[in-house]
Enzyme design. Sequence first.
Site, PDB file in Angstrom:
ATOM      1  N   ASP A 186     -55.053 -12.246  32.471  1.00 47.89           N
ATOM      2  CA  ASP A 186     -54.004 -12.196  31.449  1.00 47.89           C
ATOM      3  C   ASP A 186     -53.264 -13.540  31.393  1.00 47.89           C
ATOM      4  O   ASP A 186     -52.177 -13.679  31.933  1.00 47.89           O
ATOM      5  CB  ASP A 186     -53.054 -11.045  31.833  1.00 47.89           C
ATOM      6  CG  ASP A 186     -51.908 -10.858  30.870  1.00 47.89           C
ATOM      7  OD1 ASP A 186     -51.960 -11.393  29.751  1.00 47.89           O
ATOM      8  OD2 ASP A 186     -50.947 -10.166  31.253  1.00 47.89           O
ATOM      9  N   ARG A 208     -46.069  -1.240  38.399  1.00 49.91           N
ATOM     10  CA  ARG A 208     -45.249  -0.717  39.492  1.00 49.91           C
ATOM     11  C   ARG A 208     -45.443   0.757  39.829  1.00 49.91           C
ATOM     12  O   ARG A 208     -45.361   1.114  41.020  1.00 49.91           O
ATOM     13  CB  ARG A 208     -43.775  -1.034  39.204  1.00 49.91           C
ATOM     14  CG  ARG A 208     -43.488  -2.521  39.333  1.00 49.91           C
ATOM     15  CD  ARG A 208     -42.233  -2.934  38.617  1.00 49.91           C
ATOM     16  NE  ARG A 208     -42.400  -2.864  37.182  1.00 49.91           N
ATOM     17  CZ  ARG A 208     -41.446  -3.185  36.304  1.00 49.91           C
ATOM     18  NH1 ARG A 208     -40.263  -3.586  36.737  1.00 49.91           N
ATOM     19  NH2 ARG A 208     -41.677  -3.102  35.004  1.00 49.91           N
ATOM     20  N   LYS A 215     -55.493  -6.341  36.764  1.00 50.70           N
ATOM     21  CA  LYS A 215     -55.020  -7.449  35.925  1.00 50.70           C
ATOM     22  C   LYS A 215     -54.328  -8.489  36.795  1.00 50.70           C
ATOM     23  O   LYS A 215     -53.469  -8.147  37.611  1.00 50.70           O
ATOM     24  CB  LYS A 215     -54.037  -6.919  34.877  1.00 50.70           C
ATOM     25  CG  LYS A 215     -53.427  -8.004  34.007  1.00 50.70           C
ATOM     26  CD  LYS A 215     -52.676  -7.401  32.833  1.00 50.70           C
ATOM     27  CE  LYS A 215     -51.208  -7.190  33.072  1.00 50.70           C
ATOM     28  NZ  LYS A 215     -50.391  -8.409  33.167  1.00 50.70           N
ATOM     29  N   LYS A 264     -52.894 -15.335  28.330  1.00 51.49           N
ATOM     30  CA  LYS A 264     -52.249 -15.457  27.004  1.00 51.49           C
ATOM     31  C   LYS A 264     -52.308 -16.891  26.471  1.00 51.49           C
ATOM     32  O   LYS A 264     -51.271 -17.536  26.252  1.00 51.49           O
ATOM     33  CB  LYS A 264     -50.797 -14.989  27.070  1.00 51.49           C
ATOM     34  CG  LYS A 264     -50.625 -13.519  27.454  1.00 51.49           C
ATOM     35  CD  LYS A 264     -49.171 -13.096  27.307  1.00 51.49           C
ATOM     36  CE  LYS A 264     -48.920 -11.649  27.665  1.00 51.49           C
ATOM     37  NZ  LYS A 264     -48.965 -11.344  29.100  1.00 51.49           N
ATOM     38  N   ASP A 278     -52.589 -22.526  21.901  1.00 53.34           N
ATOM     39  CA  ASP A 278     -52.573 -23.986  21.738  1.00 53.34           C
ATOM     40  C   ASP A 278     -53.409 -24.300  20.510  1.00 53.34           C
ATOM     41  O   ASP A 278     -53.801 -23.383  19.767  1.00 53.34           O
ATOM     42  CB  ASP A 278     -53.128 -24.656  23.014  1.00 53.34           C
ATOM     43  CG  ASP A 278     -52.562 -26.059  23.228  1.00 53.34           C
ATOM     44  OD1 ASP A 278     -52.506 -26.841  22.257  1.00 53.34           O
ATOM     45  OD2 ASP A 278     -52.185 -26.372  24.369  1.00 53.34           O
ATOM     46  N   THR A 292     -43.519  -7.646  23.355  1.00 52.86           N
ATOM     47  CA  THR A 292     -42.587  -6.512  23.253  1.00 52.86           C
ATOM     48  C   THR A 292     -41.181  -6.888  23.718  1.00 52.86           C
ATOM     49  O   THR A 292     -40.245  -6.135  23.517  1.00 52.86           O
ATOM     50  CB  THR A 292     -43.096  -5.310  24.073  1.00 52.86           C
ATOM     51  OG1 THR A 292     -43.501  -5.786  25.343  1.00 52.86           O
ATOM     52  CG2 THR A 292     -44.233  -4.611  23.396  1.00 52.86           C
TER      53      THR A 292
END
Length: 237
Positions: A62, A213, A35, A64, A67, A120
């Site tokens: 990614d 990570r 990603k 997002k 508009d 989230t």
Amino acid sequence: MLQPINPICVALDTPDIAQASQLAKALRGHVGLVKIGMEFYYANGAAGYQAVAEAQVPIFLDLKLHDIPNTVGEGLQSLMKLAPPPAIVNVHATGGAAMMEAAVSAVAGRSRLIAVTILTSLSDTDLSAAGFVSDRNTAQHAVKLAKLARECGVDGVVCSAHEIAAIKQACGTDFLTVVPGIRPGGTSVQDQKRIATPRAACDAGADVLVIGRPITRAKDPVLAARAIADELCEGVS
Ligand code: C5P
């Protein structure tokens, strides 16, 4: 169709082309997807995407998008010119039905289109402050937005492992769930809040596990990815 070699999608989470492409190359054959996000694409654009694509690991781009329908549609038309096109692209479901329908038309099956429901990072209080009606909590808003996304022809949503069951129940088992907040046993939780192990998320029905990570900051990222892939295979004949 999205048929990665396994459900692991490594969040490269760096603006550095060399670092991202080296890691993607090292992980080839061990993970299903990588990603790249805003910090990478805004810094490096299509040339950066191309450098990562050379690793020949399917890419989740990614960005997002959010508009008016025409702008999102044309933005996605531009992204569909990338070669190969991203395996997954995404928009915000709160952009509304017309925007998601424009996105579905623009993508035209060349990538899987995923919607972000409620970030989230937002709490019930944040949603209420932003004007969302207060008789629903974040999880209920997420399911409502997932249903709307499904009605618009979107292929799936980003959600936490804890929302998978409710979303699959509302939208069907073929509606993709792309799940961050994954932490293998014994690894640091860091800033994630609602976490699950890779195996628990897969058992709950996750289609894609977004893992950053625990792999990218491991001493040996390939070994860390292999350990997760092996955990997922255990008991699967
Ligand atoms: O390092 P870590 O495994 O926490 O990285 C998770 C990745 O998933 C990051 O790229 C993060 O931005 C992304 N993500 C998330 N929670 C969401 C949506 C995306 O952690 N709700």
